[in-house]
Design a protein around this motif. Structure first.
Motif, short mmCIF file in Angstrom:
data_model
loop_
_atom_site.label_atom_id
_atom_site.label_comp_id
_atom_site.label_asym_id
_atom_site.label_seq_id
_atom_site.Cartn_x
_atom_site.Cartn_y
_atom_site.Cartn_z
N GLY A 177 0.77 -1.23 0.00
CA GLY A 177 0.00 0.00 0.00
C GLY A 177 0.81 1.28 0.00
O GLY A 177 0.33 2.32 0.45
N ALA A 178 2.01 1.24 -0.53
CA ALA A 178 2.85 2.45 -0.56
C ALA A 178 2.28 3.52 -1.49
O ALA A 178 2.50 4.71 -1.28
N GLY A 179 1.59 3.13 -2.54
CA GLY A 179 0.95 4.07 -3.44
C GLY A 179 1.83 4.71 -4.49
O GLY A 179 1.38 5.61 -5.20
N GLN A 180 3.07 4.29 -4.60
CA GLN A 180 3.96 4.87 -5.59
C GLN A 180 3.45 4.65 -7.02
O GLN A 180 3.64 5.50 -7.89
N CYS A 181 2.79 3.53 -7.24
CA CYS A 181 2.26 3.24 -8.57
C CYS A 181 1.18 4.25 -8.96
O CYS A 181 1.12 4.71 -10.10
N VAL A 182 0.33 4.60 -8.00
CA VAL A 182 -0.75 5.55 -8.26
C VAL A 182 -0.19 6.94 -8.56
O VAL A 182 -0.66 7.62 -9.46
N VAL A 183 0.82 7.32 -7.83
CA VAL A 183 1.46 8.62 -8.05
C VAL A 183 2.13 8.65 -9.42
O VAL A 183 2.06 9.65 -10.14
N THR A 184 2.75 7.54 -9.80
CA THR A 184 3.52 7.48 -11.03
C THR A 184 2.65 7.29 -12.27
O THR A 184 2.92 7.89 -13.31
N ALA A 185 1.62 6.44 -12.17
CA ALA A 185 0.77 6.14 -13.33
C ALA A 185 -0.70 6.06 -12.92
O ALA A 185 -1.30 4.99 -12.89
N PRO A 186 -1.32 7.20 -12.59
CA PRO A 186 -2.70 7.20 -12.11
C PRO A 186 -3.73 6.75 -13.13
O PRO A 186 -4.85 6.39 -12.76
N GLU A 187 -3.36 6.72 -14.40
CA GLU A 187 -4.28 6.25 -15.44
C GLU A 187 -4.40 4.73 -15.41
O GLU A 187 -5.33 4.16 -15.96
N VAL A 188 -3.42 4.07 -14.79
CA VAL A 188 -3.33 2.61 -14.82
C VAL A 188 -3.57 1.99 -13.44
O VAL A 188 -4.15 0.91 -13.34
N PHE A 189 -3.16 2.68 -12.38
CA PHE A 189 -3.24 2.13 -11.03
C PHE A 189 -4.10 2.99 -10.11
O PHE A 189 -4.12 4.21 -10.25
N ASP A 190 -4.75 2.33 -9.16
CA ASP A 190 -5.48 3.01 -8.11
C ASP A 190 -5.31 2.18 -6.84
O ASP A 190 -4.62 1.16 -6.87
N GLN A 191 -5.89 2.63 -5.75
CA GLN A 191 -5.84 1.88 -4.50
C GLN A 191 -7.26 1.71 -3.97
O GLN A 191 -8.08 2.63 -4.09
N ASP A 192 -7.53 0.54 -3.37
CA ASP A 192 -8.83 0.33 -2.76
C ASP A 192 -8.88 1.01 -1.39
O ASP A 192 -7.94 1.69 -1.00
N ASP A 193 -9.96 0.83 -0.67
CA ASP A 193 -10.13 1.50 0.62
C ASP A 193 -9.09 1.08 1.65
O ASP A 193 -8.84 1.80 2.61
N ASP A 194 -8.47 -0.07 1.45
CA ASP A 194 -7.42 -0.54 2.35
C ASP A 194 -6.02 -0.15 1.88
O ASP A 194 -5.03 -0.51 2.50
N GLY A 195 -5.94 0.57 0.76
CA GLY A 195 -4.66 1.01 0.24
C GLY A 195 -3.98 0.02 -0.68
O GLY A 195 -2.86 0.25 -1.14
N ILE A 196 -4.65 -1.09 -0.99
CA ILE A 196 -4.08 -2.13 -1.85
C ILE A 196 -4.26 -1.73 -3.32
O ILE A 196 -5.31 -1.22 -3.72
N VAL A 197 -3.25 -2.00 -4.11
CA VAL A 197 -3.26 -1.63 -5.52
C VAL A 197 -4.45 -2.25 -6.25
O VAL A 197 -4.84 -3.38 -6.01
N GLU A 198 -5.01 -1.44 -7.14
CA GLU A 198 -6.04 -1.90 -8.07
C GLU A 198 -5.56 -1.55 -9.47
O GLU A 198 -5.13 -0.42 -9.72
N LEU A 199 -5.63 -2.51 -10.35
CA LEU A 199 -5.23 -2.30 -11.74
C LEU A 199 -6.45 -1.81 -12.52
O LEU A 199 -7.46 -2.50 -12.61
N LEU A 200 -6.37 -0.60 -13.04
CA LEU A 200 -7.48 -0.02 -13.77
C LEU A 200 -7.56 -0.55 -15.20
O LEU A 200 -8.65 -0.67 -15.76
N VAL A 201 -6.41 -0.83 -15.77
CA VAL A 201 -6.35 -1.34 -17.14
C VAL A 201 -5.12 -2.25 -17.25
O VAL A 201 -4.03 -1.86 -16.86
#
Length: 63
Positions: free
Chosen positions: A12-36
């Motif tokens: 749940g560090a969130g670096q992926c969301v910061v780096t590529a928000p079009e592709v990654f998100d985080q769920d309510d627990d902070g776990i990565v979600e792949l958008l595409v």
């Protein structure tokens, strides 16, 4: 390009969301979600950077 994430190992560090928000998100627990899982070519650099900066190394990118 194909992207995979291992949600079970995500810390749940969130670096992926910061780096590529079009592709990654985080769920309510902070776990990565792949958008595409097959991002646009224009997102390639950001996705590769997200793979590189992930502290848990849960992102894999296949060309």
């Amino acid at each position: 390009m194909r992207v995979n994430v291992d949600r079970e190992l995500c810390i749940g560090a969130g670096q992926c969301v910061v780096t590529a928000p079009e592709v990654f998100d985080q769920d309510d627990d902070g776990i990565v979600e792949l958008l595409v899982d097959s991002p646009a070519e224009s997102d390639r650099d950001a996705v590769k950077e997200a793979e590189h900066v992930c502290p848990a190394q849960v992102i894999t990118v296949q060309d």
